[in-house]
Design a protein around this motif. Structure first.
Motif, PDB file in Angstrom:
ATOM      1  N   ALA A   4      35.139  49.266  48.142  1.00  0.00           N
ATOM      2  CA  ALA A   4      34.391  49.378  46.841  1.00  0.00           C
ATOM      3  C   ALA A   4      33.242  48.724  46.859  1.00  0.00           C
ATOM      4  O   ALA A   4      33.128  47.453  47.531  1.00  0.00           O
ATOM      5  CB  ALA A   4      35.506  48.676  45.690  1.00  0.00           C
ATOM      6  N   GLN A   8      31.530  48.934  41.687  1.00  0.00           N
ATOM      7  CA  GLN A   8      32.950  49.754  41.594  1.00  0.00           C
ATOM      8  C   GLN A   8      33.863  48.464  41.295  1.00  0.00           C
ATOM      9  O   GLN A   8      34.824  48.722  40.374  1.00  0.00           O
ATOM     10  CB  GLN A   8      33.211  50.597  42.752  1.00  0.00           C
ATOM     11  CG  GLN A   8      32.401  51.701  42.788  1.00  0.00           C
ATOM     12  CD  GLN A   8      32.737  52.288  44.313  1.00  0.00           C
ATOM     13  OE1 GLN A   8      32.892  51.817  45.326  1.00  0.00           O
ATOM     14  NE2 GLN A   8      32.548  53.654  44.327  1.00  0.00           N
ATOM     15  N   ALA A   9      33.899  47.493  41.831  1.00  0.00           N
ATOM     16  CA  ALA A   9      34.777  46.448  41.892  1.00  0.00           C
ATOM     17  C   ALA A   9      34.503  45.711  40.453  1.00  0.00           C
ATOM     18  O   ALA A   9      35.573  45.488  39.781  1.00  0.00           O
ATOM     19  CB  ALA A   9      34.533  45.419  42.849  1.00  0.00           C
ATOM     20  N   ARG A  12      36.373  47.768  37.930  1.00  0.00           N
ATOM     21  CA  ARG A  12      37.715  47.868  38.259  1.00  0.00           C
ATOM     22  C   ARG A  12      38.517  46.471  37.728  1.00  0.00           C
ATOM     23  O   ARG A  12      39.418  46.127  37.146  1.00  0.00           O
ATOM     24  CB  ARG A  12      38.299  47.874  39.606  1.00  0.00           C
ATOM     25  CG  ARG A  12      38.240  49.508  39.877  1.00  0.00           C
ATOM     26  CD  ARG A  12      38.256  49.760  41.338  1.00  0.00           C
ATOM     27  NE  ARG A  12      39.813  49.860  41.589  1.00  0.00           N
ATOM     28  CZ  ARG A  12      40.313  49.731  42.936  1.00  0.00           C
ATOM     29  NH1 ARG A  12      39.561  50.119  43.830  1.00  0.00           N
ATOM     30  NH2 ARG A  12      41.511  49.616  42.991  1.00  0.00           N
ATOM     31  N   ILE A  20      30.520  39.785  40.932  1.00  0.00           N
ATOM     32  CA  ILE A  20      31.053  40.112  42.174  1.00  0.00           C
ATOM     33  C   ILE A  20      30.302  39.809  43.592  1.00  0.00           C
ATOM     34  O   ILE A  20      31.003  39.396  44.441  1.00  0.00           O
ATOM     35  CB  ILE A  20      31.359  41.834  42.401  1.00  0.00           C
ATOM     36  CG1 ILE A  20      32.226  42.307  41.067  1.00  0.00           C
ATOM     37  CG2 ILE A  20      32.174  42.324  43.409  1.00  0.00           C
ATOM     38  CD1 ILE A  20      33.647  41.619  40.877  1.00  0.00           C
ATOM     39  N   TYR A  41      32.595  46.346  50.159  1.00  0.00           N
ATOM     40  CA  TYR A  41      33.606  45.223  50.318  1.00  0.00           C
ATOM     41  C   TYR A  41      35.029  45.769  50.574  1.00  0.00           C
ATOM     42  O   TYR A  41      35.246  46.755  49.801  1.00  0.00           O
ATOM     43  CB  TYR A  41      33.412  44.157  48.947  1.00  0.00           C
ATOM     44  CG  TYR A  41      32.214  43.780  48.884  1.00  0.00           C
ATOM     45  CD1 TYR A  41      31.749  42.617  49.826  1.00  0.00           C
ATOM     46  CD2 TYR A  41      31.277  44.156  47.760  1.00  0.00           C
ATOM     47  CE1 TYR A  41      30.451  42.279  49.678  1.00  0.00           C
ATOM     48  CE2 TYR A  41      30.140  43.777  47.924  1.00  0.00           C
ATOM     49  CZ  TYR A  41      29.794  42.533  48.843  1.00  0.00           C
ATOM     50  OH  TYR A  41      28.365  42.306  48.334  1.00  0.00           O
ATOM     51  N   PHE A  43      38.276  45.790  48.694  1.00  0.00           N
ATOM     52  CA  PHE A  43      38.504  45.545  47.074  1.00  0.00           C
ATOM     53  C   PHE A  43      39.821  44.559  46.944  1.00  0.00           C
ATOM     54  O   PHE A  43      39.811  43.645  46.080  1.00  0.00           O
ATOM     55  CB  PHE A  43      38.877  46.721  46.375  1.00  0.00           C
ATOM     56  CG  PHE A  43      39.150  46.338  44.749  1.00  0.00           C
ATOM     57  CD1 PHE A  43      38.345  46.005  43.832  1.00  0.00           C
ATOM     58  CD2 PHE A  43      40.600  46.443  44.364  1.00  0.00           C
ATOM     59  CE1 PHE A  43      38.654  45.879  42.668  1.00  0.00           C
ATOM     60  CE2 PHE A  43      40.909  46.214  43.218  1.00  0.00           C
ATOM     61  CZ  PHE A  43      39.943  45.974  42.354  1.00  0.00           C
ATOM     62  N   LEU A  46      38.489  41.126  47.180  1.00  0.00           N
ATOM     63  CA  LEU A  46      37.759  40.778  45.800  1.00  0.00           C
ATOM     64  C   LEU A  46      38.823  40.431  44.585  1.00  0.00           C
ATOM     65  O   LEU A  46      38.658  39.423  44.174  1.00  0.00           O
ATOM     66  CB  LEU A  46      36.749  41.747  45.552  1.00  0.00           C
ATOM     67  CG  LEU A  46      35.621  41.981  46.485  1.00  0.00           C
ATOM     68  CD1 LEU A  46      34.729  43.096  46.093  1.00  0.00           C
ATOM     69  CD2 LEU A  46      34.770  40.689  46.423  1.00  0.00           C
ATOM     70  N   ALA A  47      39.779  41.240  44.657  1.00  0.00           N
ATOM     71  CA  ALA A  47      40.770  41.111  43.346  1.00  0.00           C
ATOM     72  C   ALA A  47      41.555  39.837  43.912  1.00  0.00           C
ATOM     73  O   ALA A  47      41.887  39.260  42.838  1.00  0.00           O
ATOM     74  CB  ALA A  47      41.575  42.319  43.600  1.00  0.00           C
TER      75      ALA A  47
END
Length: 77
Positions: A4, A8-9, A12, A20, A41, A43, A46-47
């Protein structure tokens, strides 16, 4: 791994793309490559960062440590 870009991240995770990118820089998020001029990245990484921040937990310093945290949380669920 789910690729992502920051935009995009951000969509989401309901955050701003600049947030981000700051997290990615601050916590050395896993980079998978580039899509044109944008960094791609992991995702999931990141999540995990977002989840730690949301819960008020310390964010593990490395992508590998965050992988382990995800595995632990998955086993607990």
């Amino acid at each position: 791994m789910h690729p992502a870009t920051a935009r995009q991240a951000a969509t989401r995770l309901d955050r701003e793309a600049v947030t981000i990118r700051q997290w990615a820089r601050r916590y050395s998020a896993r980079v998978l490559g580039r899509a044109g001029r944008e960094v791609v990245y992991d995702f999931d990484d990141l999540a995990t960062i977002e989840g730690c921040i949301w819960r008020g937990d310390d964010v593990p310093l490395t992508p590998a440590a965050r992988d382990e945290l995800r595995a632990q949380l998955g086993r607990a669920a």
